[in-house]
Design an enzyme around this catalytic site. Structure first.
Site, mmCIF file in Angstrom:
data_model
loop_
_atom_site.group_PDB
_atom_site.id
_atom_site.type_symbol
_atom_site.label_atom_id
_atom_site.label_comp_id
_atom_site.label_asym_id
_atom_site.label_seq_id
_atom_site.Cartn_x
_atom_site.Cartn_y
_atom_site.Cartn_z
ATOM 1 N N LYS A 35 0.833 -1.215 0.000
ATOM 2 C CA LYS A 35 0.000 0.000 0.000
ATOM 3 C C LYS A 35 0.864 1.260 0.000
ATOM 4 O O LYS A 35 0.565 2.247 0.650
ATOM 5 C CB LYS A 35 -0.917 0.032 1.228
ATOM 6 C CG LYS A 35 -1.790 -1.176 1.409
ATOM 7 C CD LYS A 35 -2.978 -1.137 0.504
ATOM 8 C CE LYS A 35 -3.887 -2.314 0.827
ATOM 9 N NZ LYS A 35 -4.632 -2.780 -0.290
ATOM 10 N N CYS A 36 1.930 1.233 -0.756
ATOM 11 C CA CYS A 36 2.930 2.301 -0.775
ATOM 12 C C CYS A 36 2.927 2.961 -2.159
ATOM 13 O O CYS A 36 2.574 2.329 -3.147
ATOM 14 C CB CYS A 36 4.289 1.660 -0.479
ATOM 15 S SG CYS A 36 5.720 2.736 -0.641
ATOM 16 N N GLY A 37 3.347 4.199 -2.224
ATOM 17 C CA GLY A 37 3.481 4.865 -3.515
ATOM 18 C C GLY A 37 4.473 4.155 -4.434
ATOM 19 O O GLY A 37 4.412 4.304 -5.653
ATOM 20 N N PHE A 38 5.373 3.377 -3.848
ATOM 21 C CA PHE A 38 6.362 2.635 -4.646
ATOM 22 C C PHE A 38 5.907 1.211 -4.979
ATOM 23 O O PHE A 38 6.623 0.477 -5.662
ATOM 24 C CB PHE A 38 7.701 2.578 -3.907
ATOM 25 C CG PHE A 38 8.378 3.916 -3.772
ATOM 26 C CD1 PHE A 38 8.954 4.536 -4.871
ATOM 27 C CD2 PHE A 38 8.430 4.563 -2.552
ATOM 28 C CE1 PHE A 38 9.572 5.772 -4.760
ATOM 29 C CE2 PHE A 38 9.050 5.797 -2.419
ATOM 30 C CZ PHE A 38 9.621 6.406 -3.527
ATOM 31 N N THR A 39 4.724 0.805 -4.525
ATOM 32 C CA THR A 39 4.244 -0.563 -4.764
ATOM 33 C C THR A 39 4.291 -0.958 -6.244
ATOM 34 O O THR A 39 4.636 -2.101 -6.551
ATOM 35 C CB THR A 39 2.833 -0.761 -4.172
ATOM 36 O OG1 THR A 39 2.907 -0.543 -2.763
ATOM 37 C CG2 THR A 39 2.309 -2.158 -4.432
#
Length: 183
Positions: A35-39
């Site tokens: 659930k990360c911007g980098f996912t």
């Protein structure tokens, strides 16, 4: 001299895995989150894995929930999300802590070998991360801790840490280093 082969980790079902199983491979060890911007980096990681796995390259994925609770869920639900959403085939392990007194010993070792050297400030999210981390700790750049999800450690065929890539690093740079080690 210690190497990553001196460590054992838990697979996502809790079984013990000696990293000696990966001897003579080039390895990219990554702390991840769903659930990360980098996912979306899972997609790039899978492409690297597909292109170079037959040459002796692998990725070891360690979900981590320490950064804004961005890896919620069970180890199995994380695995299913990655398989269904990004088609990942590389090994995924039990969720770990990468910083603090409860940090997994493998990640303590990795950080001792390659500390934080800064973000690639050309990345659009780098400035946001720098501001966020500076507000929490004005001296955050001075310690080797992992700063965010998708920090990557590159390991040569002898089990030695040769590079650390922050989540802002360009994948072309990472792939070039992998290619050099596979020669």
């Amino acid at each position: 001299m210690r190497t990553i082969y001196d460590f054992s980790v838990k697979d996502r079902k809790g079984g013990i895995v000696s990293l000696k199983e990966y001897a003579n491979e080039v390895i990219l060890i990554v702390n991840t989150a769903t659930k990360c911007g980098f996912t979306p980096q899972y997609e790039e990681l899978e492409k690297l894995y597909e292109r170079h796995h037959s040459e002796g390259f692998t990725i070891l994925d360690f979900p981590c929930n320490q950064f804004n609770q961005q890896a919620p869920g069970t180890d199995e639900s994380i695995h299913q999300f990655c398989k269904l959403t990004y088609g990942t085939e590389f090994p995924r392990f039990k969720k770990v802590k990468v910083n603090g007194k409860d940090a997994d010993p493998l990640f303590v070792y990795l950080k001792e070998q390659k500390g934080f050297e800064g973000f690639d400030m050309k990345h659009p999210i780098a400035g946001i991360l720098d501001n966020l981390l500076s507000q929490a700790d004005p001296n955050y750049k001075d310690n080797p801790d992992i700063k965010w999800n998708f920090t990557k450690f590159l390991i040569n065929k002898r089990g030695q840490v040769v590079a650390r890539f922050e989540p802002t690093e360009n994948f072309e740079v990472i792939e070039q280093k992998i290619i050099e080690l596979l020669k």
